[in-house]
Design an enzyme around this catalytic site. Structure first.
Site, PDB file in Angstrom:
ATOM      1  N   HIS A  37      -4.452   3.860  -0.270  1.00  0.00           N
ATOM      2  CA  HIS A  37      -3.258   3.064   0.059  1.00  0.00           C
ATOM      3  C   HIS A  37      -3.569   1.569  -0.038  1.00  0.00           C
ATOM      4  O   HIS A  37      -2.757   0.785  -0.540  1.00  0.00           O
ATOM      5  CB  HIS A  37      -2.788   3.369   1.487  1.00  0.00           C
ATOM      6  N   GLY A 148       0.183   6.110  -6.712  1.00  0.00           N
ATOM      7  CA  GLY A 148      -1.198   6.487  -7.023  1.00  0.00           C
ATOM      8  C   GLY A 148      -1.236   7.582  -8.082  1.00  0.00           C
ATOM      9  O   GLY A 148      -0.468   8.548  -8.016  1.00  0.00           O
TER      10      GLY A 148
END
Ligand code: AMP
Length: 280
Positions: A37, A148
């Site tokens: 993150h 991601g």
């Protein structure tokens, strides 16, 4: 950094930056922040003038109530990490704020969303992802949204929906961040005990075996996947799937003739883990 819990607060915090034409970057998350993150937040910070991180454990994308219940939640800790990464706004709404009584709309992506995670977790999973991402893109209207590559199919689903719905946002996929031993970072890793943590390494090793087979000239998908399956077998892991697909469409390939994406999902102890690797 400001933490906002309501859509009204979010709209008012975004009004001035919008008027000033500032470049806004959005990082959608479900919290329990780790270095994966952080890498998305850093990329957004580097490229945008205003960075918004959303923190929302989206109930509609969970197919198993137990998985939703077990999902780690720690908003104060996440807020501290987001502040460390110089995020401007943390948007952490409640489920009732995002799905008020009477909510009746679902964004459904077919094709790219139907196989692998879509098949395993049921159509509700990517419906939930597509609906919440569409809501966040519409509410925040960033120029760029960061995702991601670890969740490769999710990236493909989001790209498909932005294209189909003519949403103007640029979708950026960031490389998978790994632990020192190669395990892809995941909020679920913390639910693994020491022995499952060791077995979990087989996912990345299986993808490395597929990569090695392709690099040494093997073109047949069945042979490449067999090399990966052997590694999982050694770790006594039964994959939910082991697949080789065309990256934009997620259609299975039978022979490698260009970029192909190898993907694996397996249950390790109490959690399901996923990983993927682009085969050159
Ligand atoms: P999540 O909170 O798990 O929904 O993840 C939020 C975003 O972080 C998604 O776009 C994920 O793909 C991304 N992400 C999760 N794990 C990693 C990782 N290990 N490396 C890079 N990005 C990640």
């Amino acid at each position: 950094m400001r933490t906002l819990h309501t859509i009204a607060e979010l709209r008012s915090a975004l009004a001035q930056p919008r008027r000033e034409g500032r470049r806004v970057g959005l990082v959608p998350t479900m919290g329990a922040f780790h270095d994966g993150h952080r890498s998305l937040m850093r990329r957004a910070r580097h490229e945008c003038e205003l960075v918004v991180v959303s923190l929302f454990v989206n109930p509609s994308q969970f197919n198993e109530p137990a998985d939703l219940d077990a999902y780690p939640r720690d908003e104060p800790h996440d807020a501290a990490i987001a502040a460390e990464e110089s995020v401007d706004l943390l948007f952490a709404p409640t489920a009732a704020e995002m799905y008020p009584h009477g909510f009746a709309t679902t964004v459904h992506v077919s094709g790219v969303a139907s196989g692998l995670e879509g098949a395993l977790r049921g159509p509700g999973h990517f419906d939930g992802v597509a609906t919440i991402v569409t809501k966040l893109l519409s509410l925040i209207n960033p120029q760029v949204a960061y995702f991601g590559q670890k969740d490769a199919q999710q990236v493909a689903v989001v790209r498909q929906l932005t294209r189909d719905l003519n949403l103007p946002q640029e979708i950026v996929a960031c490389p998978t961040v790994r632990e020192a031993d190669g395990l892809a970072m995941s909020s679920r890793n913390r639910l693994l005990d020491a022995s499952d943590r060791r077995r979990a390494l087989a996912l990345q090793r299986a993808l490395a075996a597929a990569q090695q087979a392709a690099a040494s000239g093997e073109r047949r998908a069945a042979e490449i996947l067999a090399a990966a399956a052997a590694v999982l077998d050694q770790a006594s892991l039964e994959p939910d799937y082991l697949a080789l697909v065309d990256p934009p469409t997620f259609e299975a390939v039978s022979a490698v003739s260009g970029p192909a994406l190898a993907l694996v999902a397996a249950r390790v102890g109490p959690v399901r883990l996923i990983d993927n690797q682009l085969l050159a």
